[in-house]
Design an enzyme around this catalytic site. Structure first.
Site, PDB file in Angstrom:
ATOM      1  CB  SER A 235      -0.928  -0.067   1.214  1.00  5.66           C
ATOM      2  OG  SER A 235      -2.024   0.792   1.103  1.00  5.66           O
ATOM      3  CG  ASP A 467      -6.056  -2.666  -3.860  1.00  3.85           C
ATOM      4  OD1 ASP A 467      -6.622  -1.837  -3.118  1.00  3.85           O
ATOM      5  OD2 ASP A 467      -4.973  -3.199  -3.596  1.00  3.85           O
ATOM      6  CG  HIS A 495      -5.409  -2.598   0.286  1.00  2.12           C
ATOM      7  ND1 HIS A 495      -4.884  -2.053  -0.853  1.00  2.12           N
ATOM      8  CD2 HIS A 495      -4.784  -1.967   1.323  1.00  2.12           C
ATOM      9  CE1 HIS A 495      -3.996  -1.128  -0.532  1.00  2.12           C
ATOM     10  NE2 HIS A 495      -3.906  -1.063   0.785  1.00  2.12           N
TER      11      HIS A 495
END
Length: 526
Positions: A235, A467, A495
Site C-alpha cells: 500500500s 483493489d 487490498h
C-alpha cells in the site's frame, strides 16, 4: 483520502487493511494538487549523490544495540537520523527498529525490511504481529525480518494531535453536509484537528515526509550492515519503497511493491481514482452479499446498483437518527461511523461475512455495535477510548508530501458530481474528505512526480484488479515508470495480494525474494 494500509487476518482490522469515513477526514490529503501542470507531470524524482556527505557520516556509522523487547523471538534497537537533512547537526530523531533473526536452514540472505503502509501504520507492530510469524517459513529461514517505524509513527517519536474524547467527536463529524451550517461544522473539525497537531508536534510536522522516511531507511540499511536494501512494502509502503529506489537506485536489492501507488498523479485524480476503487470493491461485495440469506441489503437477483441505493438510504437514516450501540461511552452509530465501518470491510473479502452480520444487526435490530467495532478497529481505538497515533501520522505525512486536493468548500461542491459518478454510495463523503489538508498548519514540501530509479536492480510491482484503496491502474502506472520493474497481477478482490490466499502470487513473490527470479512479463494470477 482513505489510509492506504494492508490488512492481514492476524493483523488488527484497520486500514492498510481497513479504512473509514471520518477517517476520510484525515487521509484525504494523500495526494498532489488538484491540478497537475505538464511540468509537474513530467517531473522525475532525482537520485541523491552516491557518496555519503561528511555531515551524515556519523549517522551511517551507527551500530545497533539489540535488546529484548518483550515479544519472544524479537529484538529491538534505536537508530538516530537527522530531524532535518538540510541541517544534520541541528537535532536528531530516534527511530524504533525491530528484528527477528533468520531461523535457518539455508544460506542467510541478509535483512528483509517490511512496511505495512498507512502512512502511519506501525512497521514494528506489523513485524511482531504478522510478518515475523506469518511470512512463508522459507523466507523467514533465509532473511532477518526487520522493521522500522517511520518518523512520526508509533514508536518513532509519534505525532500527536487530539486526545481520545476529541477524536471521538472528530470521527463522528458529518462528512456529507446538508447545508451551510453542517459545512461549517465539518470545516471546524478539520481546523481543530490541524490546530491540535500544530500545537502538540510543531517541529516534527515539518519533517515527516516520505522522502525523509526513505532517507532514514538508508541509514537503517547501513546500520544493519547490508550493501543493498531488500524490501517488501504494501500500500503506502510501495510509495515509500519506490521513493527509496528513486533516491538510491544503486542500493536497491530485491524490492516488492504490493498494492502500488502512482506518485505521478495529483490529489484530485488520486482521490477520484480511490473513490472509484471503493465503488468497485463494494459492487463485488454487493454481488456476494445477495447470494447469502443473511444479506440485509437485498435478496437473490438484486442488482449491485440497488444494493448501493439501499445502503445509501440506510446511511441517510443514520444521518437523521443515529442508533444505539453497546459502547460504554454512550456513542451512537451515525452516518460517519457507519460509513467507516463499511469501507473498512472493503479492504479484505474475508471481512464480508462480518460486515453482513453488522449490517443486519444495525438495519433490522437497530443495534449499531457491529459497525462501530469495525470503525474502531480501523481507527485503532481501544476499549478504553484511547487512539493509536495512526490517524495523526497519516495526516501529517500526507499533508506534507503533496498539496491538498481542494482549498475551499466551494471547490468541493463543484467536484461533487464527478465523485458521486465515481461512487454513488461513497462519493459525496469522499469528496468532502478531500478538503482536510487545506487547513494544515505546515506547507507541503512535495509535488506529484514520476519515479524512474534508473540503474536499480529488478523491482517487482504487484497490483490487484479490484483493489479498493490502491486501484490497479496505479500499479500499471508505477511499473511503467520504474525503469527495472516487472508487473505481477492478481485478478481478484481486496487490498494487496501477497499472503492473501493466492498460491500463484505467493510462489511468484517467494521465488523472487529467495532466488531473484522474476515472474514472466504479463503474469496474471487468480
Amino acid at each position: 483520502m482513505y489510509i492506504r494500509r494492508t490488512l492481514r487476518p492476524t493483523w488488527p482490522v484497520r486500514a492498510s487493511g481497513l479504512l473509514l469515513a471520518a477517517a476520510l477526514l484525515i487521509s484525504a490529503c494523500s495526494s498532489g494538487s488538484s491540478t497537475t501542470t505538464a511540468s509537474t507531470a513530467d517531473a522525475v524524482l532525482a537520485a541523491l549523490p552516491r557518496s555519503t556527505p561528511s555531515a551524515l557520516s556519523p549517522y551511517y556509522g551507527q551500530k545497533l544495540n539489540w535488546r529484548s523487547c518483550g515479544v519472544p523471538g524479537f529484538e529491538c534497537a534505536t537508530v538516530k537520523a537527522p530531524l532535518d537533512y538540510a541541517k544534520p547537526g541541528a537535532g536528531d530523531i530516534k527511530l524504533a527498529v525491530a528484528r527477528k533473526k533468520a531461523t535457518g536452514p539455508g544460506k542467510p540472505l541478509g535483512s528483509l525490511l517490511v512496511n505495512p503502509g498507512g502512512p502511519g501504520g506501525s512497521a514494528v507492530g506489523y513485524l511482531q504481529q504478522y510478518a515475523g510469524i506469518g511470512y512463508p517459513a522459507e523466507v523467514r529461514a533465509r532473511y532477518d525480518m526487520v522493521a522500522v517505524d517511520p518518523r512520526g509513527v508509533a514508536r518513532s517519536e509519534p505525532v500527536e494531535c487530539l486526545n481520545g474524547r476529541q477524536m471521538d467527536t472528530y470521527t463522528q463529524t458529518d462528512t456529507t453536509p446538508d447545508d451551510k451550517k453542517e459545512t461549517g461544522q465539518l470545516v471546524d473539525a478539520y481546523q481543530k484537528f490541524a490546530e491540535g497537531c500544530g500545537a502538540r508536534s510543531p517541529e516534527l510536522l515539518r519533517h515527516v515526509s516520505t522522502v525523509e522516511a526513505a532517507r532514514d531507511m538508508d541509514i537503517v540499511r547501513s546500520a544493519l550492515g547490508d550493501q543493498k536494501l531488500t524490501y517488501v512494502g504494501a500500500s503506502y509502503g510501495t510509495f515509500l519503497g519506490a521513493t527509496y529506489a528513486g533516491l538510491f537506485p544503486d542500493r536497491v536489492g530485491r524490492m516488492v511493491l504490493d498494492g502500488a501507488m502512482d506518485p505521478s498523479i495529483g490529489a484530485r485524480k488520486l482521490n477520484e481514482d480511490q473513490t472509484a476503487g471503493f465503488e468497485t470493491a463494494f459492487r463485488s461485495f454487493a454481488k456476494d452479499c445477495v447470494r447469502h440469506s443473511d444479506c440485509p441489503l437485498g435478496g437473490a437477483g438484486t442488482s449491485p446498483e440497488q444494493v448501493g441505493k439501499n445502503l445509501k438510504a440506510f446511511f441517510q437514516q443514520l444521518d437523521k437518527a443515529p442508533i444505539p450501540t453497546d459502547d460504554p461511552d454512550g456513542r451512537k452509530l451515525g452516518e460517519a461511523l457507519a460509513t467507516t465501518g463499511v469501507i473498512a470491510a472493503m479492504y479484505d473479502e474475508a471481512a464480508w461475512p462480518q460486515l453482513r452480520g453488522a449490517l443486519t444487526s444495525a438495519m433490522k435490530e437497530r443495534d449499531g455495535s457491529g459497525l462501530l467495532a469495525l470503525s474502531d478497529s480501523y481507527y485503532e481505538r481501544d476499549a478504553d477510548g484511547k487512539y493509536a497515533n495512526l490517524m495523526f501520522a497519516n495526516a501529517a505525512v500526507n499533508c506534507l508530501d503533496l498539496p491538498a486536493a481542494f482549498s475551499t468548500p466551494e471547490q468541493v461542491e463543484k467536484a461533487l458530481p464527478a465523485f458521486e459518478k465515481a461512487s454513488p454510495v461513497f462519493g459525496e463523503g469522499l469528496a468532502w474528505a478531500s478538503l482536510n489538508c487545506a487547513y494544515w498548519p505546515v506547507k507541503p514540501t512535495g509535488e506529484p512526480h514520476r519515479i524512474v530509479a534508473k540503474g536499480a536492480a529488478p523491482i517487482l510491482v504487484v497490483g490487484t484488479t479490484r483493489d479498493p484503496a490502491t486501484p490497479y491502474p496505479w500499479a500499471q502506472s508505477l511499473a511503467s515508470q520504474l525503469s527495472s520493474a516487472t508487473l505481477l497481477t492478481y485478478v481478484g478482490d481486496g487490498h494487496t495480494a501477497y499472503g492473501r490466499g493466492s498460491a500463484c502470487i505467493d510462489s511468484a513473490i517467494d521465488r523472487y525474494l529467495l532466488h531473484g527470479t522474476l515472474p514472466p512479463k504479463g503474469k496474471r494470477c487468480s
